[in-house]
Design an enzyme around this catalytic site. Sequence first.
Site, PDB file in Angstrom:
ATOM      1  N   SER A 155      57.836  47.530  68.509  1.00 50.08           N
ATOM      2  CA  SER A 155      57.101  47.775  67.252  1.00 50.08           C
ATOM      3  C   SER A 155      58.031  47.874  66.059  1.00 50.08           C
ATOM      4  O   SER A 155      57.651  47.535  64.935  1.00 50.08           O
ATOM      5  CB  SER A 155      56.338  49.097  67.346  1.00 50.08           C
ATOM      6  OG  SER A 155      55.171  48.944  68.078  1.00 50.08           O
ATOM      7  N   SER A 156      59.251  48.378  66.308  1.00 49.57           N
ATOM      8  CA  SER A 156      60.164  48.594  65.179  1.00 49.57           C
ATOM      9  C   SER A 156      60.364  47.322  64.356  1.00 49.57           C
ATOM     10  O   SER A 156      60.504  47.385  63.136  1.00 49.57           O
ATOM     11  CB  SER A 156      61.528  49.066  65.700  1.00 49.57           C
ATOM     12  OG  SER A 156      61.383  50.248  66.422  1.00 49.57           O
ATOM     13  N   SER A 195      65.388  48.712  72.787  1.00 48.35           N
ATOM     14  CA  SER A 195      66.244  48.346  71.643  1.00 48.35           C
ATOM     15  C   SER A 195      65.441  48.284  70.354  1.00 48.35           C
ATOM     16  O   SER A 195      65.633  47.423  69.513  1.00 48.35           O
ATOM     17  CB  SER A 195      66.925  47.003  71.921  1.00 48.35           C
ATOM     18  OG  SER A 195      65.956  46.052  72.310  1.00 48.35           O
ATOM     19  N   GLY A 196      64.480  49.229  70.218  1.00 48.12           N
ATOM     20  CA  GLY A 196      63.810  49.429  68.938  1.00 48.12           C
ATOM     21  C   GLY A 196      64.667  50.352  68.077  1.00 48.12           C
ATOM     22  O   GLY A 196      65.848  50.593  68.388  1.00 48.12           O
ATOM     23  N   LEU A 197      64.068  50.897  67.033  1.00 50.90           N
ATOM     24  CA  LEU A 197      64.839  51.747  66.117  1.00 50.90           C
ATOM     25  C   LEU A 197      65.369  53.004  66.820  1.00 50.90           C
ATOM     26  O   LEU A 197      66.505  53.425  66.562  1.00 50.90           O
ATOM     27  CB  LEU A 197      63.967  52.129  64.913  1.00 50.90           C
ATOM     28  CG  LEU A 197      64.709  52.755  63.750  1.00 50.90           C
ATOM     29  CD1 LEU A 197      65.747  51.805  63.167  1.00 50.90           C
ATOM     30  CD2 LEU A 197      63.738  53.194  62.655  1.00 50.90           C
ATOM     31  N   ARG A 239      42.642  56.543  57.224  1.00 55.65           N
ATOM     32  CA  ARG A 239      42.682  55.476  58.227  1.00 55.65           C
ATOM     33  C   ARG A 239      41.582  55.557  59.277  1.00 55.65           C
ATOM     34  O   ARG A 239      40.945  54.566  59.599  1.00 55.65           O
ATOM     35  CB  ARG A 239      43.993  55.596  59.001  1.00 55.65           C
ATOM     36  CG  ARG A 239      45.034  54.676  58.547  1.00 55.65           C
ATOM     37  CD  ARG A 239      46.240  54.809  59.439  1.00 55.65           C
ATOM     38  NE  ARG A 239      47.377  54.291  58.699  1.00 55.65           N
ATOM     39  CZ  ARG A 239      48.601  54.208  59.178  1.00 55.65           C
ATOM     40  NH1 ARG A 239      48.849  54.614  60.396  1.00 55.65           N
ATOM     41  NH2 ARG A 239      49.573  53.724  58.457  1.00 55.65           N
ATOM     42  N   ASP A 269      55.480  51.423  79.769  1.00 52.43           N
ATOM     43  CA  ASP A 269      56.367  51.472  80.943  1.00 52.43           C
ATOM     44  C   ASP A 269      57.086  52.824  81.090  1.00 52.43           C
ATOM     45  O   ASP A 269      57.050  53.440  82.156  1.00 52.43           O
ATOM     46  CB  ASP A 269      57.459  50.390  80.830  1.00 52.43           C
ATOM     47  CG  ASP A 269      56.924  49.002  81.127  1.00 52.43           C
ATOM     48  OD1 ASP A 269      55.783  48.891  81.604  1.00 52.43           O
ATOM     49  OD2 ASP A 269      57.657  48.018  80.863  1.00 52.43           O
TER      50      ASP A 269
HETATM   51  C1  LIG Z   1      52.626  46.468  62.929  1.00 59.19           C
HETATM   52  C2  LIG Z   1      53.202  47.842  62.889  1.00 59.19           C
HETATM   53  C3  LIG Z   1      53.585  48.409  61.680  1.00 59.19           C
HETATM   54  C4  LIG Z   1      54.137  49.692  61.632  1.00 59.19           C
HETATM   55  N1  LIG Z   1      54.559  50.208  60.435  1.00 59.19           N
HETATM   56  C5  LIG Z   1      55.193  51.401  60.412  1.00 59.19           C
HETATM   57  C6  LIG Z   1      55.762  51.917  59.217  1.00 59.19           C
HETATM   58  O1  LIG Z   1      55.725  51.284  58.166  1.00 59.19           O
HETATM   59  N2  LIG Z   1      56.370  53.126  59.264  1.00 59.19           N
HETATM   60  C7  LIG Z   1      56.447  53.875  60.413  1.00 59.19           C
HETATM   61  O2  LIG Z   1      57.021  54.971  60.387  1.00 59.19           O
HETATM   62  N3  LIG Z   1      55.942  53.394  61.563  1.00 59.19           N
HETATM   63  C8  LIG Z   1      55.331  52.190  61.598  1.00 59.19           C
HETATM   64  N4  LIG Z   1      54.841  51.719  62.785  1.00 59.19           N
HETATM   65  C9  LIG Z   1      55.117  52.478  64.023  1.00 59.19           C
HETATM   66  C10 LIG Z   1      56.585  52.263  64.409  1.00 59.19           C
HETATM   67  O3  LIG Z   1      56.939  50.923  64.187  1.00 59.19           O
HETATM   68  C11 LIG Z   1      56.857  52.618  65.859  1.00 59.19           C
HETATM   69  O4  LIG Z   1      56.355  53.867  66.169  1.00 59.19           O
HETATM   70  C12 LIG Z   1      58.366  52.621  66.131  1.00 59.19           C
HETATM   71  O5  LIG Z   1      58.932  51.420  65.712  1.00 59.19           O
HETATM   72  C13 LIG Z   1      58.658  52.843  67.606  1.00 59.19           C
HETATM   73  O6  LIG Z   1      60.026  52.653  67.799  1.00 59.19           O
HETATM   74  P1  LIG Z   1      60.654  52.810  69.239  1.00 59.19           P
HETATM   75  O7  LIG Z   1      62.079  52.486  69.098  1.00 59.19           O
HETATM   76  O8  LIG Z   1      60.247  54.102  69.810  1.00 59.19           O
HETATM   77  O9  LIG Z   1      59.898  51.689  70.113  1.00 59.19           O
HETATM   78  P2  LIG Z   1      59.793  50.115  69.922  1.00 59.19           P
HETATM   79  O10 LIG Z   1      60.310  49.677  68.622  1.00 59.19           O
HETATM   80  O11 LIG Z   1      58.390  49.754  70.282  1.00 59.19           O
HETATM   81  O12 LIG Z   1      60.795  49.558  71.011  1.00 59.19           O
HETATM   82  C14 LIG Z   1      60.562  49.686  72.373  1.00 59.19           C
HETATM   83  C15 LIG Z   1      61.657  48.949  73.112  1.00 59.19           C
HETATM   84  O13 LIG Z   1      61.560  49.213  74.493  1.00 59.19           O
HETATM   85  C16 LIG Z   1      61.741  48.021  75.233  1.00 59.19           C
HETATM   86  N5  LIG Z   1      61.059  48.211  76.530  1.00 59.19           N
HETATM   87  C17 LIG Z   1      59.755  48.479  76.778  1.00 59.19           C
HETATM   88  N6  LIG Z   1      59.537  48.605  78.093  1.00 59.19           N
HETATM   89  C18 LIG Z   1      60.735  48.441  78.711  1.00 59.19           C
HETATM   90  C19 LIG Z   1      61.167  48.442  80.068  1.00 59.19           C
HETATM   91  N7  LIG Z   1      60.333  48.649  81.106  1.00 59.19           N
HETATM   92  N8  LIG Z   1      62.476  48.206  80.337  1.00 59.19           N
HETATM   93  C20 LIG Z   1      63.359  47.969  79.332  1.00 59.19           C
HETATM   94  N9  LIG Z   1      62.994  47.963  78.034  1.00 59.19           N
HETATM   95  C21 LIG Z   1      61.712  48.188  77.728  1.00 59.19           C
HETATM   96  C22 LIG Z   1      61.167  46.933  74.356  1.00 59.19           C
HETATM   97  O14 LIG Z   1      61.735  45.680  74.654  1.00 59.19           O
HETATM   98  C23 LIG Z   1      61.593  47.437  72.972  1.00 59.19           C
HETATM   99  O15 LIG Z   1      62.898  46.981  72.678  1.00 59.19           O
HETATM  100  C24 LIG Z   1      54.274  50.428  62.836  1.00 59.19           C
HETATM  101  C25 LIG Z   1      53.887  49.869  64.059  1.00 59.19           C
HETATM  102  C26 LIG Z   1      53.366  48.584  64.095  1.00 59.19           C
HETATM  103  C27 LIG Z   1      52.975  48.006  65.413  1.00 59.19           C
END
Ligand SMILES: Cc1cc2nc3c(=O)[nH]c(=O)nc-3n(C[C@H](O)[C@H](O)[C@H](O)COP(=O)(O)OP(=O)(O)OC[C@H]3O[C@@H](n4cnc5c(N)ncnc54)[C@H](O)[C@@H]3O)c2cc1C
Length: 470
Positions: free
Chosen positions: A36-37, A7-9, A256, A190
């Site tokens: 991370s989102s 439930s990230g972005l 970086r 995971d």
């Molecule tokens: C501090 C920080 C700052 C950042 N700043 C930026 C920025 O300014 N701009 C940019 O473009 N990127 C940035 N990034 C990178 C960006 O935030 C991430 O790449 C992006 O948010 C990933 O989104 P996602 O939805 O793929 O995963 P995530 O947002 O990481 O969500 C993963 C989800 O999966 C769920 N999950 C994990 N394992 C399981 C499982 N086994 N079963 C069920 N659910 C599970 C978690 O609960 C979570 O809800 C940043 C990252 C960090 C850490």
Amino acid sequence: MIYIFGSGLAGLSAAISLHKSGYKVTVISKKIDGGSSYWAKGGIAAAVGNEDSPELHLSDTLKVGDGLCDVKSVDYVTREIRYVISTVEKWGFRFDEGLRLEGGHSKRRILHKTDETGREITSFLLNLAKKEGINLVEDKLLALKVKDCEVVGFVTEKGGSFDAEKVVLATGGYGYLFKFTSNPSTNVGDGIAIAFRTGALVSDMEFVQFHPTVTTFDGKAYLLTETLRGEGVILLNEKGERFTFNYHSKGELAPRDVLSRAIYDQYKKGYIVYIDLSPIEDFDGKFPVLSKYIKRYGKKLQVFPGAHYTIGGIRINVRGETNIKGLYAIGEVSDSGLHGANRLASNSLAEDLVYGVNLPMYIDNWEGLSVDDAKETVEVKLSGGNSLSLDEIGEYNWNYLGIVRNGEGLSKLVKVYESADLNDNATLVSLLSAKGALLRTESRGTHYREDYPNKSWEDGKRIYFVVSRN
Ligand SMILES: Cc1cc2nc3c(=O)[nH]c(=O)nc-3n(C[C@H](O)[C@H](O)[C@H](O)COP(=O)(O)OP(=O)(O)OC[C@H]3O[C@@H](n4cnc5c(N)ncnc54)[C@H](O)[C@@H]3O)c2cc1C
């Protein structure tokens, strides 16, 4: 029913877009407001400015990607993000006025909302998902059920076994598997491990981006964004020396990876490193969230580099499809080839949104990832050895798979993981990353080998992993 894990972005944008297109979706996440989102600060890259274009965004992305981007994916994201942004605005989200400039971008193209863009937009989508009545379940994915290279279901910790034809993995990366990290504890790889075991192709695992300036507030990692360095802050070691110019002519504004290595080197020499935020004018106005911490912690903060973004993951095509029928992967869990060997700042949230919002266009007409490019795959046998704790893995990865790598350390690490329990997700993902880093006998993008300090492989040569069936 389409099941979305995470439930990230990426996961939420896919869920809302599918729901609005008339599909039934369930979002399952081990922490509904986790990932991370919610921690992302800077913003989202999109060529929406008058003097900007997707072509310029593409060219900046390719430059930073250091010869390993998949041009199709870069072209897709840099074009589509402009439409996708307007879709999210139609859903009701409002960005702040003005575009920011970040390192590696030739134009101002960073859309933002205060200094907590990630939290703002992801929380907005979470509330929207709740308002729209989307089924949100807090549970953890344990395994996928795959038959003849086709998804037939999944198993979760609380819910047990389910049948399913369409599963979307949006479970994020594995940055938390390093002792020093900017990532939340949800990010332990995971989805990558679970998909890999069922036969999904995984690639680019050696590329881990480290962020130079992470600090800790209230015992939790807190990222001090690139924008601060753009505003004139300085980095000092504990002797009070401004050391950055010894490593790069741009000092604090060095790329970086260069800055991460410089800070790492200072620590190796025995010096603590600090960031001095006092040169920034109107701090409260520009960084309202950070300023609340500064009032308690002061303007001179200890910083360290930390694992920040994991580029590799489940290989997908531009439609978000893997090589397992019915299995999609979007966001940081995936490897679309957008980032190549290094990620251009603010491109990951853009990738989340493009692959998430556009999913309904592809969900009914499966094409599948073509595996033609992956002729040279490395097979990995799954073993069941001794189990390692997360702390041990974090320490191993930081020491041998961190900012500066070498063949001796990586060989040791691969042996440790090969004799460990590969039924454990964190161990398996660490093995794939270490193996990739050992095999890539060159330095490129985020991957720095002190025994092979130059770029020497042909551009585009990628390491793919697949599970061994023997
Ligand atoms: C501090 C920080 C700052 C950042 N700043 C930026 C920025 O300014 N701009 C940019 O473009 N990127 C940035 N990034 C990178 C960006 O935030 C991430 O790449 C992006 O948010 C990933 O989104 P996602 O939805 O793929 O995963 P995530 O947002 O990481 O969500 C993963 C989800 O999966 C769920 N999950 C994990 N394992 C399981 C499982 N086994 N079963 C069920 N659910 C599970 C978690 O609960 C979570 O809800 C940043 C990252 C960090 C850490």
